[in-house]
Design a protein around this motif. Structure first.
Motif, mmCIF file in Angstrom:
data_model
loop_
_atom_site.group_PDB
_atom_site.id
_atom_site.type_symbol
_atom_site.label_atom_id
_atom_site.label_comp_id
_atom_site.label_asym_id
_atom_site.label_seq_id
_atom_site.Cartn_x
_atom_site.Cartn_y
_atom_site.Cartn_z
ATOM 1 N N LEU A 105 0.820 -1.203 0.000
ATOM 2 C CA LEU A 105 0.000 0.000 0.000
ATOM 3 C C LEU A 105 0.857 1.257 0.000
ATOM 4 N N GLY A 106 0.442 2.239 -0.775
ATOM 5 C CA GLY A 106 1.085 3.542 -0.797
ATOM 6 C C GLY A 106 0.390 4.470 0.175
ATOM 7 N N PRO A 107 0.831 5.729 0.244
ATOM 8 C CA PRO A 107 0.232 6.661 1.207
ATOM 9 C C PRO A 107 -1.250 6.926 0.945
ATOM 10 N N ASP A 108 -1.649 7.020 -0.319
ATOM 11 C CA ASP A 108 -3.066 7.258 -0.626
ATOM 12 C C ASP A 108 -3.919 6.069 -0.220
ATOM 13 N N SER A 109 -3.423 4.883 -0.507
ATOM 14 C CA SER A 109 -4.179 3.679 -0.167
ATOM 15 C C SER A 109 -4.238 3.477 1.339
ATOM 16 N N LEU A 110 -3.165 3.843 2.037
ATOM 17 C CA LEU A 110 -3.185 3.714 3.501
ATOM 18 C C LEU A 110 -4.225 4.642 4.115
ATOM 19 N N ALA A 111 -4.361 5.838 3.557
ATOM 20 C CA ALA A 111 -5.362 6.775 4.079
ATOM 21 C C ALA A 111 -6.771 6.231 3.870
ATOM 22 N N SER A 112 -7.017 5.669 2.694
ATOM 23 C CA SER A 112 -8.350 5.104 2.451
ATOM 24 C C SER A 112 -8.571 3.851 3.292
ATOM 25 N N LEU A 113 -7.503 3.117 3.574
ATOM 26 C CA LEU A 113 -7.620 1.932 4.427
ATOM 27 C C LEU A 113 -7.935 2.349 5.869
ATOM 28 N N ARG A 114 -7.342 3.446 6.319
ATOM 29 C CA ARG A 114 -7.650 3.942 7.665
ATOM 30 C C ARG A 114 -9.122 4.328 7.777
ATOM 31 N N ARG A 115 -9.612 5.067 6.777
ATOM 32 C CA ARG A 115 -11.028 5.464 6.791
ATOM 33 C C ARG A 115 -11.929 4.235 6.757
ATOM 34 N N LEU A 116 -11.548 3.258 5.951
ATOM 35 C CA LEU A 116 -12.312 2.027 5.853
ATOM 36 C C LEU A 116 -12.288 1.273 7.179
ATOM 37 N N ALA A 117 -11.126 1.261 7.839
ATOM 38 C CA ALA A 117 -11.009 0.565 9.118
ATOM 39 C C ALA A 117 -11.841 1.240 10.199
ATOM 40 N N GLN A 118 -11.875 2.563 10.195
ATOM 41 C CA GLN A 118 -12.667 3.272 11.196
ATOM 42 C C GLN A 118 -14.155 3.020 11.017
ATOM 43 N N SER A 119 -14.615 3.031 9.784
ATOM 44 C CA SER A 119 -16.040 2.760 9.558
ATOM 45 C C SER A 119 -16.368 1.288 9.802
ATOM 46 N N TYR A 120 -15.396 0.434 9.502
ATOM 47 C CA TYR A 120 -15.605 -0.999 9.689
ATOM 48 C C TYR A 120 -15.572 -1.364 11.171
ATOM 49 N N GLN A 121 -14.759 -0.630 11.922
ATOM 50 C CA GLN A 121 -14.617 -0.915 13.348
ATOM 51 C C GLN A 121 -15.885 -0.533 14.109
ATOM 52 N N GLN A 122 -16.625 0.432 13.612
ATOM 53 C CA GLN A 122 -17.842 0.864 14.283
ATOM 54 C C GLN A 122 -18.951 -0.175 14.180
ATOM 55 N N SER A 123 -18.913 -0.998 13.155
ATOM 56 C CA SER A 123 -19.945 -2.031 13.029
ATOM 57 C C SER A 123 -19.580 -3.236 13.895
ATOM 58 N N ALA A 124 -20.564 -3.971 14.349
ATOM 59 C CA ALA A 124 -20.335 -5.133 15.216
ATOM 60 C C ALA A 124 -19.637 -6.254 14.456
#
Length: 164
Positions: A105-124
């Protein structure tokens, strides 16, 4: 000629009189190797050479999906920065390939992965899946390995020497 006899001859499938062989429809199957030879010829014209032992290729798209090739055929010309990847490609979500692609992953993909992880972490379901895989949000947000940018490397090195 009698129409009944004519219908009977047509039903037999013969093109001539009695004793002639029946018509056989030949189906011409084009070999895949012939298409492959044409492709090889076109790649040689571009001066691309075969890269063996490539296990997988991942192409990251801007919408956080990945074009994933498993065991592709890869040809490259590093001098002209040209690559040809062909094979069966599948479009997958980033969450399906996360453990295997973290180092790609590059820096752009890592940023989108972080956003994805935060939204994914909120779900059960996301919390259960992340606990099963052993990946935590702190692991994704950890920036200790990335150094801070400085304006001048010489000034930074002088400051480090002064501290030492």
């Amino acid at each position: 000629m009698n129409p009944e006899k004519l219908a009977k001859l047509q039903a037999q499938g013969r093109s001539g009189s009695k004793g002639t062989p029946r018509r056989v429809i030949k189906k011409v199957h084009r070999a895949v190797a012939q298409d492959d030879r044409k492709l090889q010829g076109a790649l040689e014209k571009l001066a691309l050479s075969n890269l063996p032992y490539v296990e997988e290729v991942n192409m990251f798209k801007e919408d956080s999906t990945i074009l994933h090739f498993r065991a592709p055929k890869v040809h490259a010309s590093t001098t002209s920065n040209t690559y040809a990847v062909y094979g069966r490609g599948e479009e997958k979500e980033m969450t399906e390939l996360v453990p295997g692609i973290l180092n790609q992953l590059g820096p752009d993909s890592l940023a989108s992965l972080r956003r994805l992880a935060q939204s994914y972490q909120q779900s059960a379901a996301g919390q259960a899946a992340m606990a099963a895989s052993g990946i935590t949000a702190e692991d994704l947000a950890d920036d200790d390995e990335v150094p801070d940018l400085v304006e001048s490397f010489e000034e930074a090195s002088v400051e480090e020497e002064a501290k030492a």
